[in-house]
Write a protein that holds these residues in place. Structure first.
Motif, PDB file in Angstrom:
ATOM      1  N   LYS A  20      46.483 -47.974 -29.656  1.00 39.70           N
ATOM      2  CA  LYS A  20      45.968 -48.350 -30.985  1.00 39.70           C
ATOM      3  C   LYS A  20      46.857 -49.368 -31.697  1.00 39.70           C
ATOM      4  O   LYS A  20      48.034 -49.525 -31.373  1.00 39.70           O
ATOM      5  CB  LYS A  20      45.780 -47.107 -31.854  1.00 39.70           C
ATOM      6  CG  LYS A  20      46.997 -46.267 -32.049  1.00 39.70           C
ATOM      7  CD  LYS A  20      46.607 -45.055 -32.896  1.00 39.70           C
ATOM      8  CE  LYS A  20      47.770 -44.143 -33.157  1.00 39.70           C
ATOM      9  NZ  LYS A  20      48.391 -43.547 -31.996  1.00 39.70           N
ATOM     10  N   PRO A  39      41.454 -49.148 -32.514  1.00 43.41           N
ATOM     11  CA  PRO A  39      41.841 -49.090 -31.107  1.00 43.41           C
ATOM     12  C   PRO A  39      42.273 -50.459 -30.596  1.00 43.41           C
ATOM     13  O   PRO A  39      41.695 -51.473 -31.010  1.00 43.41           O
ATOM     14  CB  PRO A  39      40.552 -48.616 -30.404  1.00 43.41           C
ATOM     15  CG  PRO A  39      39.450 -48.899 -31.342  1.00 43.41           C
ATOM     16  CD  PRO A  39      40.024 -48.893 -32.721  1.00 43.41           C
ATOM     17  N   THR A  40      43.282 -50.521 -29.728  1.00 39.93           N
ATOM     18  CA  THR A  40      43.740 -51.799 -29.177  1.00 39.93           C
ATOM     19  C   THR A  40      42.704 -52.341 -28.193  1.00 39.93           C
ATOM     20  O   THR A  40      42.488 -53.543 -28.110  1.00 39.93           O
ATOM     21  CB  THR A  40      45.089 -51.610 -28.438  1.00 39.93           C
ATOM     22  OG1 THR A  40      46.014 -50.992 -29.321  1.00 39.93           O
ATOM     23  CG2 THR A  40      45.662 -52.930 -27.972  1.00 39.93           C
TER      24      THR A  40
END
Ligand SMILES: [Zn+2]
Length: 330
Positions: A20, A39-40
Motif C-alpha cells: 500500500k 493499494p500500491t
C-alpha cells in the motif's frame, strides 16, 4: 524576528510499500492534517502507481483547500535502495517489481511543480519514531522494520544517518548465519531470510508440506499459499507448536542481529516496527535477553529494545519531518 519555521508551508508525506501507499498532509508546524491509504497494485507497473499517487496527492491537497503552489514540499519514502541525493529509486525489487532506476523525485516534481525529496522507508520510520513516537527526544537510536522484508534506520546525535552513498541502514542484510539460506539480495544467511514476514510464512508452508501438523491447516485447508505471517504469529500466540517454533527461530536470529546492532552503534534504544512487531514480547523477548547477556559493553547491555508506537504511520511521520527539516535548511 519571527522564527522561520513558523512560515513553513504544509507538506505532503508519502510512504510507498509493496502492498500500500500512504499519503498524508502535514501542517508547516508538523501536525498531521489528513491521511489516506491506497493499494500500491505493484503488479500494474510503475507508471500506474505514479499516476494514482499524483491523483491522491491532488485529492488530499484539494480536500484541504490547498493548491499545489501552497504546498512547501513532497517527501516520498520508498522501499529498497534509494539514492536520496539524486532522488532515484535504484531498486525496490522484490517488494516493488520493476522499480529500477526510477528518478521518482524528478517525475513527481515535474508532475506537481512542488520540490520533492526521496528517502528509504525504514530511515523514514526511524525519524518518525524519533520525532513523534516511542523514541521522542532520544539522540541515538536504531529502528528495524520487520515486514515483507527487513529494513533499518539509524539516528545518530538526533539526525538521520544516511551514510556515504545514502545506503546506510540495510540491517536486514547483515549476515546472522554463515552459509545460511539464500536471501532475496543474493547473499546467504541474512537476518531477513529468517525473520521477515515473507519468510516466516514460507517456512510454515514448507514445513506443513513436509508433513508437520499445525492448526494453520484448520484455517486454510489445502490452500497453503494463503498462510500469512500474521496467521503464523496468531497461531503461535494460541500455542500452535509449529508456529511457535518458527517464531522462536525468527526471534533467535533477530537476537543475533540486535547484539550486532548494539555492539556497532551503542544506541540508547532499538525500536522494532513493521507488521511482525504486533507479536510484541514473543518476538523481542529473546533479543532482549541476548543483548543483556552478550552485548560487548556492560552499559550497552542495558539498551532498551522496544516496539514502535506509530505502527504503519511511522514512515509518513518521518517523511514529513524530513521534508520540514529540508525546508528549514533551504
Ligand atoms: Zn539479504
Amino acid at each position: 524576528m519571527q522564527k522561520k519555521s513558523l512560515r513553513l508551508k504544509p507538506v505532503v508525506a508519502v510512504d510507498i510499500g509493496g502492498s500500500k501507499m500512504i499519503v498524508a498532509l502535514f501542517s508547516g508546524e508538523g501536525r498531521m492534517l489528513a491521511i489516506k491509504v491506497l493499494p500500491t497494485l505493484a503488479q500494474e507497473g510503475v507508471d500506474s502507481a505514479i499516476e494514482r499517487l499524483c491523483s491522491m496527492i491532488n485529492e488530499i491537497l484539494s480536500g484541504n483547500n490547498l493548491s499545489p503552489s501552497e504546498c512547501g514540499a513532497i517527501c516520498i519514502a520508498s522501499a529498497g535502495a534509494v539514492d536520496t541525493v539524486r532522488g532515484v529509486v535504484e531498486t525496490a525489487s522484490p517488494h516493488l517489481p520493476g522499480w529500477t532506476n526510477i528518478p521518482l523525485a524528478d517525475i513527481i516534481y515535474k508532475r506537481m511543480g512542488v520540490p520533492t525529496y526521496l528517502i528509504n522507508d525504514a530511515s523514514a520510520a526511524a525519524l518518525g519514531e524519533q520525532r513523534y513516537g516511542v523514541g521522542k527526544g532520544i539522540k541515538n537510536l536504531v529502528l528495524l522494520t520487520l515486514g515483507t522484508g527487513i529494513g533499518g534506520g539509524i539516528i545518530i546525535d538526533g539526525k538521520l544517518y544516511l551514510g556515504t552513498h545514502t545506503a546506510a541502514g540495510e540491517l536486514g542484510h547483515m549476515t546472522v548465519q554463515e552459509g545460511g539460506p539464500k536471501c532475496g539480495c543474493g547473499k546467504n544467511g541474512c537476518l531477513e531470510i529468517f525473520a521477515s514476514g515473507t519468510d516466516i510464512a514460507r517456512y510454515a508452508r514448507e514445513r506443513i508440506r513436509n508433513g508437520e501438523k499445525s492448526s494453520l491447516i484448520d484455517s486454510v485447508g489445502e490452500e497453503l499459499d494463503k498462510i500469512t505471517s500474521e496467521m503464523v504469529g496468531k497461531a503461535a500466540q494460541n500455542g500452535d507448536k509449529l508456529s511457535k517454533d518458527i517464531i522462536a527461530k525468527a526471534a533467535y536470529y533477530l537476537g543475533i542481529g540486535l547484539v550486532n546492532i548494539v555492539n556497532a552503534f551503542d544506541p540508547e534504544m532499538v525500536i522494532i516496527g513493521g507488521g511482525m512487531s504486533a507479536l510484541g514480547d514473543m518476538l523481542i523477548g529473546t533479543g532482549r535477553r541476548m543483548v543483556a547477556a552478550q552485548a560487548f559493553s556492560k552499559s550497552a547491555r542495558k539498551t532498551s529494545i522496544v516496539i514502535g508506537k506509530l505502527g504503519n504511520e511511522a514512515g509518513v511521520y518521518g517523511t514529513a519531518a524530513y521534508a520540514l527539516d529540508m525546508k528549514r535548511k533551504a
